[in-house]
Design a protein around this motif. Structure first.
Motif, short mmCIF file in Angstrom:
data_model
loop_
_atom_site.label_atom_id
_atom_site.label_comp_id
_atom_site.label_asym_id
_atom_site.label_seq_id
_atom_site.Cartn_x
_atom_site.Cartn_y
_atom_site.Cartn_z
N PRO A 194 0.80 -1.23 0.00
CA PRO A 194 0.00 0.00 0.00
C PRO A 194 0.83 1.28 0.00
O PRO A 194 0.37 2.33 -0.43
CB PRO A 194 -0.84 -0.12 1.28
CG PRO A 194 -0.16 -1.14 2.11
CD PRO A 194 0.52 -2.08 1.17
N LYS A 195 2.09 1.20 0.48
CA LYS A 195 2.93 2.40 0.54
C LYS A 195 4.05 2.37 -0.50
O LYS A 195 5.04 3.08 -0.35
CB LYS A 195 3.53 2.54 1.95
CG LYS A 195 2.48 2.80 3.03
CD LYS A 195 3.12 2.97 4.38
CE LYS A 195 2.07 3.24 5.45
NZ LYS A 195 2.68 3.38 6.80
N PHE A 196 3.88 1.57 -1.54
CA PHE A 196 4.93 1.46 -2.56
C PHE A 196 5.13 2.79 -3.27
O PHE A 196 4.19 3.43 -3.72
CB PHE A 196 4.57 0.38 -3.58
CG PHE A 196 5.57 0.26 -4.69
CD1 PHE A 196 6.82 -0.27 -4.44
CD2 PHE A 196 5.27 0.71 -5.97
CE1 PHE A 196 7.76 -0.38 -5.46
CE2 PHE A 196 6.20 0.60 -6.99
CZ PHE A 196 7.45 0.05 -6.74
N ASN A 197 6.41 3.21 -3.35
CA ASN A 197 6.77 4.46 -4.02
C ASN A 197 7.93 4.16 -4.96
O ASN A 197 9.05 3.92 -4.51
CB ASN A 197 7.15 5.53 -3.00
CG ASN A 197 7.43 6.88 -3.64
OD1 ASN A 197 7.72 6.97 -4.83
ND2 ASN A 197 7.33 7.93 -2.86
N LEU A 198 7.68 4.15 -6.25
CA LEU A 198 8.70 3.81 -7.25
C LEU A 198 9.89 4.77 -7.19
O LEU A 198 11.03 4.35 -7.34
CB LEU A 198 8.08 3.83 -8.65
CG LEU A 198 9.01 3.44 -9.81
CD1 LEU A 198 9.58 2.05 -9.63
CD2 LEU A 198 8.27 3.55 -11.14
N GLU A 199 9.63 6.04 -6.94
CA GLU A 199 10.70 7.05 -6.95
C GLU A 199 11.74 6.81 -5.86
O GLU A 199 12.92 7.10 -6.03
CB GLU A 199 10.11 8.46 -6.79
CG GLU A 199 9.29 8.93 -7.99
CD GLU A 199 10.07 8.86 -9.29
OE1 GLU A 199 11.21 9.35 -9.32
OE2 GLU A 199 9.54 8.30 -10.27
N THR A 200 11.30 6.27 -4.72
CA THR A 200 12.23 6.07 -3.60
C THR A 200 12.68 4.61 -3.46
O THR A 200 13.30 4.25 -2.46
CB THR A 200 11.59 6.52 -2.27
OG1 THR A 200 10.40 5.72 -2.02
CG2 THR A 200 11.20 7.98 -2.32
N LEU A 201 12.39 3.78 -4.45
CA LEU A 201 12.72 2.35 -4.37
C LEU A 201 14.21 2.12 -4.14
O LEU A 201 14.60 1.22 -3.41
CB LEU A 201 12.28 1.63 -5.66
CG LEU A 201 12.52 0.12 -5.69
CD1 LEU A 201 11.67 -0.59 -4.64
CD2 LEU A 201 12.21 -0.45 -7.08
N SER A 202 15.05 2.92 -4.75
CA SER A 202 16.50 2.72 -4.66
C SER A 202 17.11 3.32 -3.39
O SER A 202 18.29 3.10 -3.11
CB SER A 202 17.19 3.32 -5.88
OG SER A 202 16.94 4.72 -5.95
N LYS A 203 16.32 4.06 -2.62
CA LYS A 203 16.85 4.76 -1.44
C LYS A 203 16.78 3.89 -0.18
O LYS A 203 15.78 3.22 0.07
CB LYS A 203 16.07 6.06 -1.19
CG LYS A 203 16.05 7.02 -2.38
CD LYS A 203 17.43 7.54 -2.71
CE LYS A 203 17.39 8.53 -3.86
NZ LYS A 203 18.74 8.96 -4.28
N VAL A 204 17.84 3.96 0.62
CA VAL A 204 17.87 3.24 1.90
C VAL A 204 17.00 4.01 2.90
O VAL A 204 17.23 5.20 3.12
CB VAL A 204 19.31 3.14 2.45
CG1 VAL A 204 19.32 2.44 3.81
CG2 VAL A 204 20.21 2.41 1.46
N PRO A 205 15.99 3.36 3.51
CA PRO A 205 15.12 4.06 4.47
C PRO A 205 15.91 4.67 5.63
O PRO A 205 16.76 4.02 6.22
CB PRO A 205 14.20 2.94 4.98
CG PRO A 205 14.22 1.92 3.91
CD PRO A 205 15.60 1.96 3.32
N GLY A 206 15.64 5.94 5.90
CA GLY A 206 16.27 6.60 7.03
C GLY A 206 17.71 7.03 6.81
O GLY A 206 18.36 7.54 7.73
N LYS A 207 18.23 6.83 5.60
CA LYS A 207 19.63 7.18 5.31
C LYS A 207 19.71 7.97 4.00
O LYS A 207 18.88 7.80 3.11
CB LYS A 207 20.49 5.92 5.18
CG LYS A 207 20.59 5.08 6.44
CD LYS A 207 21.62 5.64 7.38
CE LYS A 207 21.84 4.72 8.57
NZ LYS A 207 22.93 5.19 9.44
N ASP A 208 20.72 8.80 3.91
CA ASP A 208 20.96 9.53 2.67
C ASP A 208 21.88 8.68 1.79
O ASP A 208 23.04 9.03 1.56
CB ASP A 208 21.59 10.89 2.98
CG ASP A 208 21.74 11.74 1.71
OD1 ASP A 208 21.02 11.48 0.72
OD2 ASP A 208 22.59 12.65 1.70
#
Length: 202
Positions: free
Chosen positions: A129-143
């Motif tokens: 339900p919270k899938f976001n294609l734009e942020t798929l490659s990003k590590v959660p909580g990290k830059d």
């Protein structure tokens, strides 16, 4: 008498000092314990988010490989595939014919019934339900961005496709690349040397 009173006064002062020190020490230890618990819970929450993201990327890579015949190390290609890629719905029917001399001959017919979008099939709103294609490659909580590697290697004289995706910025500082145990290395799935898409958290 004065000496006894003086000694008692000193003992009283020392007792009070020790009592204050013990209170401060208890407060410090209590704070340290609560800080450790909070840190452990924060790491657990962070790693759960990373594992979920890695699981999504793994599903995308498996889908990509099933359609294209290989994995990809290119985020743009993978995201484009998720956004516009399609699966073909194929009906497979086996026919068995008995030949004149008694042997059976088998042939298979494939009938393409239609297509379904990858994002509707693999990344449906019900499943993620919270899938976001734009942020798929990003590590959660990290830059940081997940490190994605894919190539073809030779194994026992056969060319095979392999993939590895890992978190370069571990939430848990104890996860280090030099750790011997795979389960204690930074979170990842796949391998550069073996045919697997297993995650090291499984």
């Amino acid at each position: 008498m004065q000496k006894i009173e003086s000694r008692m006064e000193k003992t009283k002062i020392i007792s009070i000092v020790f009592f204050i020190i013990s209170l401060l020490l208890a407060a410090y230890l209590g704070k340290s314990i609560f800080t450790s618990i909070d840190q452990a819970e924060s790491i657990e929450r962070g790693e759960k988010a990373v594992i979920q993201k890695l699981s999504m990327i793994r599903e995308a890579q498996i889908a990509y490989q099933s359609v294209n015949g290989n994995y990809t190390s290119d985020w743009d290609k993978l995201k484009s595939f998720i956004d516009t890629g399609k699966f073909y719905l194929v009906d497979r029917v086996e026919h068995i014919i008995t030949l004149d001399y008694g042997a059976d001959s088998v042939y298979v017919e494939f009938d393409t019934l239609g297509t379904v979008l990858v994002k509707d099939s693999v990344f449906s709103a019900k499943k993620y339900p919270k899938f976001n294609l734009e942020t798929l490659s990003k590590v959660p909580g990290k830059d940081a961005e997940f490190e994605m590697w894919a190539d073809e290697i030779e194994k026992s004289g056969v060319k095979i496709d392999v993939v590895e995706v890992k978190n370069p910025a571990p939430i848990d500082p104890a996860r280090k690349e030099e750790n011997e145990a795979r389960t204690r290395k930074p979170l990842r799935f796949g391998s550069r040397t073996n045919v697997t898409t297993a995650g090291n958290w499984e």
